[in-house]
Write a protein that holds these residues in place. Structure first.
Motif, PDB file in Angstrom:
ATOM      1  N   SER A 265      40.954  39.226  49.405  1.00 35.94           N
ATOM      2  CA  SER A 265      42.141  38.493  48.950  1.00 35.94           C
ATOM      3  C   SER A 265      42.515  38.895  47.536  1.00 35.94           C
ATOM      4  O   SER A 265      41.670  39.357  46.754  1.00 35.94           O
ATOM      5  CB  SER A 265      41.889  36.981  49.001  1.00 35.94           C
ATOM      6  OG  SER A 265      40.957  36.607  47.995  1.00 35.94           O
ATOM      7  N   ARG A 266      43.770  38.674  47.196  1.00 29.73           N
ATOM      8  CA  ARG A 266      44.233  39.012  45.857  1.00 29.73           C
ATOM      9  C   ARG A 266      43.514  38.181  44.796  1.00 29.73           C
ATOM     10  O   ARG A 266      43.173  38.686  43.726  1.00 29.73           O
ATOM     11  CB  ARG A 266      45.747  38.813  45.786  1.00 29.73           C
ATOM     12  CG  ARG A 266      46.520  39.854  46.582  1.00 29.73           C
ATOM     13  CD  ARG A 266      48.003  39.524  46.681  1.00 29.73           C
ATOM     14  NE  ARG A 266      48.738  40.587  47.368  1.00 29.73           N
ATOM     15  CZ  ARG A 266      48.789  40.717  48.687  1.00 29.73           C
ATOM     16  NH1 ARG A 266      48.129  39.863  49.473  1.00 29.73           N
ATOM     17  NH2 ARG A 266      49.473  41.705  49.242  1.00 29.73           N
ATOM     18  N   ASN A 267      43.281  36.912  45.083  1.00 27.67           N
ATOM     19  CA  ASN A 267      42.581  36.066  44.118  1.00 27.67           C
ATOM     20  C   ASN A 267      41.160  36.573  43.873  1.00 27.67           C
ATOM     21  O   ASN A 267      40.675  36.582  42.738  1.00 27.67           O
ATOM     22  CB  ASN A 267      42.528  34.615  44.616  1.00 27.67           C
ATOM     23  CG  ASN A 267      43.875  33.923  44.514  1.00 27.67           C
ATOM     24  OD1 ASN A 267      44.782  34.395  43.821  1.00 27.67           O
ATOM     25  ND2 ASN A 267      44.023  32.798  45.187  1.00 27.67           N
ATOM     26  N   ALA A 271      39.607  37.963  40.313  1.00 29.52           N
ATOM     27  CA  ALA A 271      38.380  37.429  39.730  1.00 29.52           C
ATOM     28  C   ALA A 271      37.349  38.528  39.496  1.00 29.52           C
ATOM     29  O   ALA A 271      36.651  38.526  38.478  1.00 29.52           O
ATOM     30  CB  ALA A 271      37.804  36.352  40.651  1.00 29.52           C
ATOM     31  N   GLU A 278      41.457  31.841  37.748  1.00 34.49           N
ATOM     32  CA  GLU A 278      42.607  31.614  38.612  1.00 34.49           C
ATOM     33  C   GLU A 278      43.627  32.721  38.393  1.00 34.49           C
ATOM     34  O   GLU A 278      43.861  33.155  37.273  1.00 34.49           O
ATOM     35  CB  GLU A 278      43.247  30.253  38.317  1.00 34.49           C
ATOM     36  CG  GLU A 278      42.341  29.072  38.644  1.00 34.49           C
ATOM     37  CD  GLU A 278      43.031  27.746  38.415  1.00 34.49           C
ATOM     38  OE1 GLU A 278      44.247  27.769  38.102  1.00 34.49           O
ATOM     39  OE2 GLU A 278      42.372  26.707  38.532  1.00 34.49           O
ATOM     40  N   ALA A 279      44.238  33.166  39.476  1.00 35.68           N
ATOM     41  CA  ALA A 279      45.208  34.260  39.391  1.00 35.68           C
ATOM     42  C   ALA A 279      46.605  33.694  39.160  1.00 35.68           C
ATOM     43  O   ALA A 279      47.089  32.889  39.955  1.00 35.68           O
ATOM     44  CB  ALA A 279      45.178  35.085  40.673  1.00 35.68           C
ATOM     45  N   ASP A 280      47.237  34.091  38.053  1.00 34.60           N
ATOM     46  CA  ASP A 280      48.628  33.720  37.821  1.00 34.60           C
ATOM     47  C   ASP A 280      49.503  34.936  38.069  1.00 34.60           C
ATOM     48  O   ASP A 280      49.026  35.992  38.501  1.00 34.60           O
ATOM     49  CB  ASP A 280      48.824  33.159  36.403  1.00 34.60           C
ATOM     50  CG  ASP A 280      48.350  34.134  35.319  1.00 34.60           C
ATOM     51  OD1 ASP A 280      48.333  35.356  35.579  1.00 34.60           O
ATOM     52  OD2 ASP A 280      48.012  33.683  34.210  1.00 34.60           O
ATOM     53  N   HIS A 283      48.459  38.128  36.296  1.00 32.99           N
ATOM     54  CA  HIS A 283      47.306  38.769  36.917  1.00 32.99           C
ATOM     55  C   HIS A 283      47.704  39.524  38.184  1.00 32.99           C
ATOM     56  O   HIS A 283      47.223  40.630  38.449  1.00 32.99           O
ATOM     57  CB  HIS A 283      46.233  37.735  37.263  1.00 32.99           C
ATOM     58  CG  HIS A 283      45.524  37.173  36.068  1.00 32.99           C
ATOM     59  ND1 HIS A 283      45.430  35.835  35.825  1.00 32.99           N
ATOM     60  CD2 HIS A 283      44.893  37.790  35.035  1.00 32.99           C
ATOM     61  CE1 HIS A 283      44.754  35.628  34.706  1.00 32.99           C
ATOM     62  NE2 HIS A 283      44.424  36.802  34.213  1.00 32.99           N
ATOM     63  N   ARG A 284      48.580  38.915  38.975  1.00 35.64           N
ATOM     64  CA  ARG A 284      49.019  39.565  40.209  1.00 35.64           C
ATOM     65  C   ARG A 284      49.788  40.848  39.909  1.00 35.64           C
ATOM     66  O   ARG A 284      49.654  41.852  40.605  1.00 35.64           O
ATOM     67  CB  ARG A 284      49.868  38.600  41.034  1.00 35.64           C
ATOM     68  CG  ARG A 284      49.060  37.446  41.628  1.00 35.64           C
ATOM     69  CD  ARG A 284      49.968  36.458  42.349  1.00 35.64           C
ATOM     70  NE  ARG A 284      49.209  35.354  42.904  1.00 35.64           N
ATOM     71  CZ  ARG A 284      48.626  35.360  44.094  1.00 35.64           C
ATOM     72  NH1 ARG A 284      48.747  36.430  44.865  1.00 35.64           N
ATOM     73  NH2 ARG A 284      47.929  34.326  44.526  1.00 35.64           N
TER      74      ARG A 284
END
Length: 406
Positions: A265-267, A271, A278-280, A283-284
């Motif tokens: 997953s992207r999250n 990490a 947490e991915a904001d 970050h994405r």
């Protein structure tokens, strides 16, 4: 040379250190000081040995260039054993040249072996092999022949040539036994133990198992795409992509490889690569950029496809994807791997071997000392760092090695 000095020299060649000291302990002439210095070095008192050899070198006159050169070689050996790798290599080379010109070929060969061993310790294997090729081992006495074979084995181990290493160690063992020097026999046995210890951990399809060095050597022949966490590279049998200077890309590659044939997953990738809880959106966005860079780096070896939840790694021609990791992964593992050889290292020597700054090494040593993992003795430039050998600690693949693909 008087009879007592001759007898002491013969005792030294046979490894009888107490015999040396019994004969020259009360003498202050330069030859006696030199022999005492070498004997004290072999007994582990490096500070006293260095002082004796320097005093002996100063005592030899201008017509005794060979004796002075031998003292320099002995000092270099002390520095090597005490892992003070910053000693001037040019001085050793000048001493070797003097010995070569004056016909002392055995001590000249010993000096060249010291240079090679230093190059191996700091990972300059190409130079080490070139220098070693200039030495003819056939006329060497057993002790020097064992040292020669140990250097060959050390290079072969770092280059993952286990059969070459095994052959060299067998020859070193025979020469060491023939020399009658127990310390040399023990050194060969210690080097041989590396081939029997776990060298890496193979992670594939959610499982993991330990590998010996020879199994690591055979791994490319399986046709798998290897994510090598020991050298921070991605490789197959005929191609390699070095990512040692791009830690974010390697972290992404390893995360995708450990999940293969599934996706990540992207999250989870955020990490893993950016250490964000947490991915904001920022970050994405950064993840998209880094995934693009990883695609470009791995072009020809694998494709990275987007999935509903994240990304998946797909090999082009490889039979599968595996991760090669150290058996034990922890902070400062490479530093601990160097210290695991049982020798007392200087911080400057560790910095040279690791290719990093002395300040970074000192911070790491202080952290390990606070945790009780290492200890030091001495002060100032004479300070040395040691650690008790950890059973099964993975030293082989964490040792300095040539850049991937060289």
């Amino acid at each position: 040379m008087d009879s007592m000095i001759t007898a002491a020299a013969r005792a030294l060649a046979a490894g009888d250190l107490l015999g040396v000291l019994n004969r020259v302990a009360l003498r202050e002439d330069p030859p006696a000081l030199a022999l005492r210095g070498i004997a004290m070095a072999r007994l582990g008192d490096f500070a006293r040995a260095k002082a004796l050899l320097q005093k002996a070198a100063r005592g030899f006159g201008p017509r005794e260039a060979v004796a002075r050169a031998r003292c320099i070689v002995a000092e270099a050996e002390i520095a090597l054993v005490s892992r003070d790798l910053g000693w001037p290599a040019k001085s050793l080379e000048a001493a070797r040249a003097t010995l070569e010109r004056r016909g002392d070929r055995l001590n000249a060969a010993h000096a060249r072996h010291l240079s090679v061993r230093r190059l191996v310790l700091i990972g300059r294997l190409d130079e080490a092999e070139q220098t070693l090729a200039e030495i003819d081992p056939s006329p060497l006495p057993p002790a020097l022949r064992a040292a020669h074979e140990l250097v060959i084995a050390g290079i072969a181990i770092r280059r993952l040539r286990t059969q070459v290493a095994r052959t060299a160690l067998a020859q070193a063992a025979r020469a060491a036994r023939h020399s009658g020097i127990e310390a040399l026999v023990a050194e060969v046995e210690s080097a041989t133990a590396l081939l029997r210890a776990p060298a890496a951990r193979l992670i594939a399809r959610g499982g993991a198992r330990l590998l010996l060095l020879e199994e690591v050597e055979r791994l490319p022949a399986t046709g798998a795409l290897i994510i090598d966490a020991c050298r921070n590279s991605v490789r197959t049998a005929d191609a390699i992509v070095a990512l040692a200077t791009r830690p974010v890309l390697f972290a992404l590659a390893r995360a995708l490889a450990e999940a293969w044939p599934g996706d990540v997953s992207r999250n989870a990738l955020v990490a893993r690569a950016f250490r964000a809880k947490e991915a904001d959106e920022s970050h994405r966005a950064r993840l998209r950029v880094e995934i693009g860079r990883l695609r470009a780096a791995l072009r020809g070896l694998a494709e990275i496809s987007a999935t509903a939840d994240g990304f998946a790694l797909l090999p082009h021609r490889a039979s599968g994807i595996v991760v090669l990791a150290p058996p034990v992964e922890e902070r400062h593992a490479t530093l601990l791997a160097l210290l695991a050889d049982g020798e007392a290292w200087s911080s400057s020597g560790l910095a040279l071997a690791l290719g990093t700054s002395s300040r970074s090494v000192q911070r790491a040593l202080d952290a390990l000392a606070s945790a009780g993992r290492v200890q030091s003795f001495g002060r100032g430039p004479a300070r040395r760092w040691v650690t008790p050998p950890v059973p099964g600690f993975p030293t082989v693949l964490l040792l300095p090695a040539p850049p991937p693909g060289s």
